[in-house]
Every structure is written in C-alpha cells, then in structure tokens.
Design an enzyme around this catalytic site. Structure first.
Site, short mmCIF file in Angstrom:
data_model
loop_
_atom_site.label_atom_id
_atom_site.label_comp_id
_atom_site.label_asym_id
_atom_site.label_seq_id
_atom_site.Cartn_x
_atom_site.Cartn_y
_atom_site.Cartn_z
N LYS A 182 0.85 -1.19 0.00
CA LYS A 182 0.00 0.00 0.00
C LYS A 182 0.89 1.25 0.00
CE LYS A 182 -1.66 2.60 2.98
NZ LYS A 182 -1.37 3.80 2.11
N GLY A 234 6.74 4.76 8.03
CA GLY A 234 5.93 5.98 8.10
C GLY A 234 6.20 6.69 9.40
N GLY A 239 2.65 4.63 13.06
CA GLY A 239 3.37 3.42 13.46
C GLY A 239 2.81 2.81 14.72
N GLU A 256 9.47 1.02 10.52
CA GLU A 256 10.53 1.99 10.21
C GLU A 256 9.91 3.38 10.33
OE1 GLU A 256 13.55 1.41 9.84
OE2 GLU A 256 13.74 -0.70 9.29
N CYS A 291 13.56 10.36 6.59
CA CYS A 291 13.49 10.01 8.01
C CYS A 291 14.86 10.01 8.66
CB CYS A 291 12.87 8.64 8.16
SG CYS A 291 13.76 7.44 7.21
N GLU A 389 10.43 15.79 14.87
CA GLU A 389 10.70 15.68 13.44
C GLU A 389 9.84 16.69 12.68
OE1 GLU A 389 8.94 12.29 11.26
OE2 GLU A 389 11.00 11.87 10.69
O1 TXE Z 1 3.71 9.17 6.96
P1 TXE Z 1 2.39 8.50 7.46
P2 TXE Z 1 3.92 10.05 5.66
C1 TXE Z 1 8.32 8.66 8.09
C2 TXE Z 1 8.82 10.05 8.31
C3 TXE Z 1 7.56 10.82 8.53
C4 TXE Z 1 6.53 10.08 7.73
C5 TXE Z 1 6.19 10.85 6.49
O2 TXE Z 1 9.69 10.08 9.39
O3 TXE Z 1 7.21 10.80 9.89
O4 TXE Z 1 7.10 8.82 7.36
O5 TXE Z 1 5.49 10.07 5.59
C6 TXE Z 1 -0.12 4.83 5.80
N1 TXE Z 1 -2.88 2.20 9.21
N2 TXE Z 1 9.29 7.92 7.32
O6 TXE Z 1 3.39 11.41 5.91
O7 TXE Z 1 1.24 9.43 7.56
C7 TXE Z 1 -0.17 6.01 4.88
O8 TXE Z 1 -1.28 5.92 4.01
C8 TXE Z 1 -2.25 1.79 8.09
C9 TXE Z 1 10.14 6.98 8.04
O9 TXE Z 1 3.42 9.30 4.46
O10 TXE Z 1 2.80 7.77 8.67
C10 TXE Z 1 1.16 5.88 4.15
O11 TXE Z 1 1.06 4.93 3.11
N3 TXE Z 1 -1.58 2.61 7.27
C11 TXE Z 1 10.94 6.15 7.13
C12 TXE Z 1 2.08 5.36 5.24
O12 TXE Z 1 1.24 4.75 6.20
C13 TXE Z 1 -1.49 3.91 7.61
C14 TXE Z 1 11.47 6.78 5.91
C15 TXE Z 1 2.89 6.46 5.92
O13 TXE Z 1 1.99 7.46 6.30
C16 TXE Z 1 -2.10 4.43 8.77
C17 TXE Z 1 10.50 7.64 5.29
C18 TXE Z 1 -2.83 3.51 9.58
N4 TXE Z 1 -3.46 3.90 10.69
C19 TXE Z 1 9.48 8.24 6.02
N5 TXE Z 1 -1.84 5.77 8.82
C20 TXE Z 1 12.00 5.23 7.75
N6 TXE Z 1 12.21 5.24 9.05
O14 TXE Z 1 12.59 4.48 7.01
C21 TXE Z 1 -1.10 6.06 7.76
N7 TXE Z 1 -0.89 4.96 7.01
#
Ligand code: TXE
Length: 493
Positions: A182, A234, A239, A256, A291, A389
């Site tokens: 997804k 994410g 998370g 992650e 991240c 962050e």
């Molecule tokens: O994150 P979101 P974003 C992290 C980065 C930042 C975030 C930014 O640190 O905090 O990602 O990306 C899905 N149940 N990393 O804004 O909102 C959502 O649809 C299931 C860390 O996208 O957390 C998307 O596909 N899924 C990283 C994904 O989760 C859910 C490197 C991320 O969304 C959900 C890159 C839920 N309840 C970015 N809520 C690393 N550490 O490697 C959201 N999603």
C-alpha cells in the site's frame, strides 16, 4: 524520462494493480497535484476495501506455488526484476518526480538503488538454509527449517516510493512471501507502474499487488485476517496505530518510523565544508523529507561561528527549481498542505524562541509548493524544534562544549534512527559512533542505503531491520523438527 509531460503520459490510469491488471478504485476521484507546478495531472479514485480484499485473496492464492518455487528459479527471476528496474529507471523516476516532487536526478538514483536491492536479495534467494541441532546424536535427528511467513502487508510513505518499495518487496519475495503493497495516497503511481512492469517480466499473478490508498484502507489491510506480517514505514503516530493492530492479531511487524538525527561536527574538520554538507544533507536533499536525514547540526564551539556562516552562505546558493530540471538541487515539498505545515513549524519555532531563524523558511515565488531551506541557530536542545521531526527543509544548529556534551545532545531525543560523526580522528570517529544511541551511524559521509547494510532504528524510530541478512530474516520464521531415531532405552521407535 526527463520531463513532466512524458511522466504524465505514462502515469497509470489506476491506483491499484491486482493479479495481472491495473484496477480502478470505486470511490470519488481524487485530484493528484504535481507539487512542482501545482497543477492536477490525474483524477482517479483510490483503492477501497474491495481492492484490499481482492489483493489479499490473490496473494493467498499465489502463495503455495510461489513458496514451492525452486530457489534457483526465484533467484533468476529476482535478477530479472532488477533488470526491469534498471531498464525502466527513467520512466519510474519520472513518475516519482511527478507524484512527490523529488529532483529527477535523485529520483533516478533512487530507482537505480532499488534495482541493487532486488539484485542483492536475488543472491539470497537460493542461500536460505537451516541447520541441525545435536540433541542426542544417533538417537535424535533435530533440524531447523527457515520458511516464508506468508502474505506480507507492506505499507510505504510518499518520500521515495520506489526505493521504499524495494526495501520491503525484495527481501519479502526472496524469502518466498507474497506481498500486498500500500503506497501513500500521495504517490501511488510509481508503485502501480512498477508492479505492472514486474508482472510483464514474469512475476507470477498475485505475488505482488498494489493498493494505492490512504490510512483507512491501510487499517483494513493491517487488520486483514489473510495477512501474516506487516512491514510499515511511516510516521511515529501511524506506526503506533499499526503496531497496536498487529499486536491484536499477534502478527509480526517491522516498523521503520521517524527520526531527529544529528550530525556531530568536531573541531578538526573544515568548517566551510561541514557547513555546506550539513545544509545539503539535512535540509536540501529531498527538501529535508527523509526520516534518517541529519536535521540537527551539532557543532563544536571552536568552529561553530565559521560553520554557521557556511550554512547561511550555502542556504542562499541552493538551486531551487523544477524537479524535472537536471540542474535542480532542491525541488518542492510534497504538497501545499505540507508547505503550510512546515511554514507553521518555522513560524512557531521562531516565535517561541527555540532558536534564531537566520536564513530561509519562506515561500519561493513560483507556482508549486516551494520553500527556501530554513536555518535556525543557537537552538535550545530541549525545544520542540530540536526534539520533534519536521520532515521538511529545516536545519537546527546547536553548539557543543566537548564530546560528552555532543553525545548527550545527540542522544537526547525520543528517536534512535541515525547519527553522523564528522572528524579526522579515527579514535573519535569509532568511539562516538559506539556512543550514539542510533541504529544507522555514518562517519564523514552518509550511508545511502546499500542493500547489504542493515538499516533501522529503535526507541520512537521503530523496530526491525531492512537490508542484509538481518533484513531477510524479518521475512522468515523457523520451524524445528525433532526426529526420534530410537525410542528411549535404545529400542527401535
Ligand atoms: O507518513 P504516514 P507520511 C516517516 C517520516 C515521517 C513520515 C512521512 O519520518 O514521519 O514517514 O510520511 C499509511 N494504518 N518515514 O506522511 O502518515 C499512509 O497511508 C495503516 C520513516 O506518508 O505515517 C502511508 O502509506 N496505514 C521512514 C504510510 O502509512 C497507515 C522513511 C505512511 O503514512 C495508517 C520515510 C494507519 N493507521 C518516512 N496511517 C523510515 N524510518 O525508514 C497512515 N498509514
């Protein structure tokens, strides 16, 4: 692929790929906006519950045969998939730049790196071995069998969708799992296109499906009874939600999450170079949307003024421009909403006095979601700016007195993802690397996710590993088989 028009032309006309076909969602069409010019390039419905259920069913149907595939055949197929990524790197990179605004040179590098992940894990596919346990030689033959977990739900963010896909899909497939991916609702197209290309290259139907949608569909996927493991990348908030849902079903996870990683700059390095690199790595590359980027710059007091001057000078020279322009160093942030959020963070930090805003942090006067990189000096280590962050082009500088002070500052957040040590002294480099409470430490540079090196953090940065043998093992479970060769006392069983 170097221009927006070509990217738009090859963009999939659906947000899901299930079985062997692009599948349109059923809901209201969503307008997809290119952050590089603020213009709509597609209006399509996202995946919904029906697509999630179909994708999981396809994965379950495909799993027995995929699991039973000869490991050498799986190896050869994954090498072929790596070739597909290399062959279509321009097209896939163009889609990444179209959907999230990354400068195309960086997008190409990301897709090329993704190919390396598939090639690396192709190499593991026929080398997954168990062992024997000397329980009772001659009386018992005890052996272990590593095997795939089954159907993996892989959830990725928008900030580098093809490399984020590879970090999960390559090891999962090499281990014999099927995957339902997804991607973010902001950037589904590069994943849909890649899945179609991999299917054309021979990846069997159902082994990899894509359901491009938002958190609601993500929650359905995470809670689906047909899912055996979750690999999530994410933010911290999401998370936690995913981790709780997985715990309810005792489903193993890799999480992650975010970071607030620090560079520690010691007085034996060149201040001008340290300042320029500090800005580029922490706030310019991918517009600070990464991240593990070093968004905190901790500098020894002896060279702090010179480094600060170099950061401010570099901030004024950044080539901010169209993501499809080869000369662009910094593109837009991912969306208007992100731009507004980040400007709000900058304004709040300045008004609270978290530090002194000494450069940037403003809109660029052109269509699209462009910001100038913000630089804050003398940042209070306990302030929200130093602790939380931003996930945008905002760099926080803080001076330190000595090594102990630097390590305490670096380790003084709830995150534990990455750390960066800049020194000419070998002993300092290794000693400080050892003292940093982070999973991914670089010295005098930035590790760019080489596939053999385990990547992952701890504390609020999540748990689990991506890369190398550690990363492969996340997608395997071990069965122990105990064979009684003789009954106790020596009689035949
Ligand atoms: O994150 P979101 P974003 C992290 C980065 C930042 C975030 C930014 O640190 O905090 O990602 O990306 C899905 N149940 N990393 O804004 O909102 C959502 O649809 C299931 C860390 O996208 O957390 C998307 O596909 N899924 C990283 C994904 O989760 C859910 C490197 C991320 O969304 C959900 C890159 C839920 N309840 C970015 N809520 C690393 N550490 O490697 C959201 N999603």
């Amino acid at each position: 692929m170097t221009n927006r028009r070509e990217a738009e032309a090859v963009a999939p006309k659906a947000t899901s790929f299930i079985g062997q076909d692009e599948v349109p969602g059923a809901g209201e069409p969503l307008a997809f906006v290119h952050p590089g010019d603020g213009l709509v390039y597609a209006e399509l419905p996202l995946a919904g519950p029906a697509e999630v259920d179909a994708a999981v069913a396809a994965a379950r149907d495909a799993f027995p045969a995929w699991r039973a595939l000869n490991p050498a055949a799986r190896r050869d197929l994954l090498h072929r998939l790596a070739g597909v990524l290399r062959e279509h790197s321009g097209e896939l990179a163009g889609l990444v730049s179209l959907e999230m605004g990354m400068p195309v040179r960086a997008s190409v590098a990301g897709v090329t790196q993704a190919a390396e992940w598939f090639a690396h894990y192709a190499g593991w596919a026929d080398k997954i071995t168990g062992g024997t346990v000397p329980v009772a030689p001659g009386a018992v033959h005890d052996y272990t069998v590593p095997g795939p977990r089954g159907v993996v739900a892989a959830i990725i963010p928008w900030n580098g969708p093809v490399i984020a896909l590879a970090l999960k899909v390559a090891p999962a497939l090499a281990a014999g799992n099927c995957v339902v991916l997804k991607p973010s609702e902001l950037a589904p197209f590069s994943s849909v296109r890649l899945a179609a290309l991999l299917a054309s290259a021979g990846l069997p139907e159902g082994v990899l499906s894509v359901v491009g949608s938002g958190p609601d569909v993500g929650e359905r996927l995470v809670g689906h009874p047909g899912v055996d493991m979750i690999s999530f990348t994410g933010g911290d908030r999401a998370g936690r939600v995913v981790g709780r849902a997985a715990a309810d079903r005792h489903v193993p996870t890799v999480l992650e999450l975010g970071g607030k990683s620090a560079s520690l700059v010691f007085p034996d390095v060149d201040p001008a170079r340290a300042g320029k690199l500090g800005l580029v790595l922490g706030a310019v590359q991918n517009s600070g949307q990464g991240c593990f980027l070093p968004t905190r710059l901790l500098v020894h007091r002896d060279i702090y003024p010179a480094v600060l001057d170099a950061v401010v000078a570099a901030a004024g020279e950044v080539r901010i421009g169209d993501p499809f322009d080869q000369g662009t160093a910094m593109g837009p942030v991912v969306s208007e909403a992100a731009a507004e959020r980040i400007l709000g963070v900058v304004s709040a930090a300045a008004s609270r006095g978290d530090g002194r805003l000494v450069a940037g942090g403003a809109r660029v006067d052109r269509p699209g979601s462009y910001l100038t990189p913000a630089v804050f000096a003398d940042v209070d280590p306990a302030s929200p700016l130093a602790q939380e962050e931003v996930f945008g082009p905002v760099l926080a500088l803080t001076p330190f007195q000595d090594e102990d002070h630097a390590v305490a500052l670096a380790n003084g957040t709830r995150y534990g993802l990455a750390g960066y040590v800049w020194t000419a002294d070998l002993a300092t480099a290794h000693r400080v690397a050892d003292r940093l409470d982070a999973g991914y430490v670089s010295v005098n540079g930035m590790a760019g996710l080489p596939p053999g090196a385990p990547f992952g953090g701890w504390k609020a940065s999540g748990r689990g590993t991506e890369g190398g043998l550690d990363g492969l093992r996340e997608y395997l479970h071990t069965k122990n088989v105990h064979v009684q060769l003789r009954a106790p006392g020596g009689a035949r069983p």
